[in-house]
Write a protein that holds these residues in place. Structure first.
Motif, PDB file in Angstrom:
ATOM      1  N   ASN A 230       0.834  -1.201   0.000  1.00 52.91           N
ATOM      2  CA  ASN A 230       0.000   0.000   0.000  1.00 52.91           C
ATOM      3  C   ASN A 230       0.867   1.249   0.000  1.00 52.91           C
ATOM      4  N   ILE A 231       0.295   2.322  -0.485  1.00 53.95           N
ATOM      5  CA  ILE A 231       1.031   3.574  -0.675  1.00 53.95           C
ATOM      6  C   ILE A 231       1.394   4.223   0.653  1.00 53.95           C
ATOM      7  N   VAL A 234       4.774   3.333   1.682  1.00 56.76           N
ATOM      8  CA  VAL A 234       5.803   4.035   0.899  1.00 56.76           C
ATOM      9  C   VAL A 234       6.151   5.361   1.566  1.00 56.76           C
ATOM     10  N   ASN A 250       3.793   2.751  -5.704  1.00 60.25           N
ATOM     11  CA  ASN A 250       4.140   1.884  -4.563  1.00 60.25           C
ATOM     12  C   ASN A 250       5.470   1.166  -4.762  1.00 60.25           C
TER      13      ASN A 250
END
Length: 560
Positions: A230-231, A234, A250
């Motif tokens: 998931n972002i 990140v 991502n």
């Protein structure tokens, strides 16, 4: 005694092509990797060892024999694979191998058959119908079939598939155990690190370094591609203490040197989809091992000049027109008319910096040409160029290609900065020469050339400063519209403030908040030291802007 020795070997083809002061030694039983990009000078060096190019006396030695005069004796002792395999096309591979054995006076083909079997070579087909890889295998059989003590191999795995490349690595390691001395050129780092004791790196015809392979491996960086689930992870990972090469959606590329254990422990906190490693290019390895960064990239510089020279020509033509028009206006009667106009509309004339009554040609040009025209048009040119060189490439994704090709961000920044500086320098330099030539043609002896050159030096410094502001914005922002807004907006605000302050009165103090005040043609013409001090301040501002651009560009994340 060294088996192979090269001492201060030179071959100059002109235009910085050739080899220059090449020196290295290879000891008995050693595999020496001769590493460098195509065109670096590997093959030229090898051709001297083989006598294809006659070297100067006592510069190339193999087993105590001089390659300049004992080459026939030397070639009996060596096995050689050329960088480009060219064989007799109209015979079969086996016929060629037998011919070479007979040519050497050999009768035993046992070693040749061993190589044929090892590399799965079918030698019975016509050479002209063979693929490059098959021809390379024939070359390997010929090079090794007489069991030479010295092997000189120029790009020996060219054309071989990965399986055959691995078999070649095994063969070299076996020969090393048997005490053979091997010089092997390559542009593949992975190939030499599996086989060589030492590596010499050649670049642009010069030896960059000679080092043990272990030392190179210990300093080699690795790039890992991490795909997060998931972002949000990140964004969290970006705050970890690692060096990042690229971040997109991502997917994160992280540069690791000795922190692999730290990376593994850190990644335990995150949900991952994939973890992969990038094989580095030879250029990336060069930049890590030797000197870090090649600041100037010639290919990028040439490309940008080809892409932007038309803009330079257009602005050169515009300024040619204005300079010519202004010089034709230098006339006593017209001067009176301008005075009358200035008296009629003093605020407007003052606003555009044309309130002074010129007493001579240099005053006329400094007032009517350098009061506004030579500020605005070079500024527009610098803004357009600055935005095209960095932020436009980030915004349209082109920067991803530049930064994923083994070129450091600092190199891109420095090269693009040089593009701006050289373009602005040429534009102002052209206008300087143009003004002098036209003035001498139209009004011989009337122009104070020294003062005129001084004004143009000041103009150059001013334009480099304004371009530096825009270039800094181009480096800071990822979106073209934001960089354009601030990069062009700040200089425009300076111009507007300067115009308002020129009207004097209660708002004259505004001149102290614009950089344009630091460019004062009147002081420069008079040789006033304050004028030079102000140019010095402008130069410092320009330097700071370019450096701030570098600092941000080198560290920021880009949506590529």
């Amino acid at each position: 005694m060294s088996v192979i020795e090269i001492k201060n070997l030179n071959k100059d083809y002109g235009n910085n092509k050739g080899i220059f002061d090449i020196s290295f030694k290879i000891e008995k039983g050693e595999v020496f990797g001769f590493l460098g990009p195509n065109g670096a000078g590997k093959t030229t060096t090898i051709r001297h060892l083989l006598g294809f190019i006659i070297p100067p006396i006592d510069t190339c030695i193999i087993e105590g024999l001089d390659c300049s005069k004992d080459i026939a004796e030397i070639q009996k002792k060596i096995g050689y694979i050329p960088g480009e395999i060219n064989l007799m096309d109209n015979i079969t591979g086996m016929q060629f191998i037998k011919f070479m054995a007979e040519y050497r006076g050999m009768k035993d083909l046992g070693r040749a058959e061993e190589i044929i079997n090892r590399f799965d070579l079918n030698p019975h087909g016509k050479i002209k119908k063979m693929s490059k890889g098959m021809k390379q295998k024939v070359g390997l059989a010929v090079a090794f079939m007489h069991d030479p003590d010295v092997l000189i191999l120029d790009e020996p795995t060219s054309g071989l598939d990965p399986l055959m490349q691995n078999k070649f690595v095994d063969l070299i390691n076996e020969e090393k155990k048997r005490g053979k001395t091997i010089l092997m050129s390559s542009h593949m780092f992975e190939e030499v690190e599996k086989t060589c004791n030492r590596v010499g790196i050649i670049r642009q015809g010069k030896m960059v370094s000679i080092d043990d392979i272990d030392a190179l491996q210990n300093t080699k960086q690795k790039i890992y591609i991490i795909t997060f689930k998931n972002i949000e992870d990140v964004h969290k990972f970006k705050n970890e203490q690692f060096s990042f090469r690229k971040i997109k959606d991502n997917i994160v590329e992280v540069i690791i040197k000795n922190e692999i254990n730290e990376l593994i422990r850190c990644l335990e906190k995150y949900d991952l989809i994939n973890l992969d490693i990038v094989h580095q290019s030879l250029e990336e390895i060069f930049m890590q091992f030797y000197g870090g960064i090649v600041m100037f990239n010639k290919a990028l510089f040439k490309l940008e000049w080809k892409s932007n020279y038309k803009i330079l020509i257009i602005f050169g033509l515009i300024l040619t027109m204005y300079t010519t028009v202004m010089l034709t206006m230098y006339d006593p009667k017209l001067g009176t008319a301008l005075e009358t106009f200035a008296e009629t509309m003093p605020e407007i004339m003052a606003m555009i910096g044309m309130s002074r009554t010129p007493t001579n040609l240099i005053d006329f040009l400094s007032t009517y040409l350098y009061g506004l025209i030579m500020i605005v048009f070079p500024l527009i040119f610098g803004v357009l160029l600055s935005l095209r060189l960095i932020v436009k490439k980030v915004d349209n994704g082109v920067m991803s290609y530049l930064l994923s090709s083994g070129v450091e961000r600092k190199s891109v920044w420095f090269t693009q900065m040089l593009v701006i500086i050289t373009n602005v320098f040429i534009l102002i330099g052209y206008c300087t020469i143009l003004g002098i030539v036209l003035s001498e043609m139209m009004f011989p002896g009337k122009l104070d050339i020294g003062a005129y050159v001084t004004i143009n030096v000041g103009t150059l410094i001013l334009q480099l400063t304004l371009s530096g502001i825009c270039y800094m914005c181009s480096c800071i922002f990822n979106e073209y519209r934001l960089a354009a807004l601030f990069g062009s907006g700040i200089p425009i605000i300076f111009i507007m403030i300067q115009m308002l302050s020129n009207m004097q009165g209660s708002i004259e103090w505004l001149k102290y908040v614009t950089l344009l005040t630091l460019f004062d043609p009147v002081r420069l013409i008079a040789g006033n030291s304050e004028g030079y001090i102000m140019l010095g301040i402008l130069s410092i501002v320009a330097f700071v802007c370019y450096i701030l651009g570098l600092v941000v560009f080198n560290k920021k994340s880009m949506s590529l």
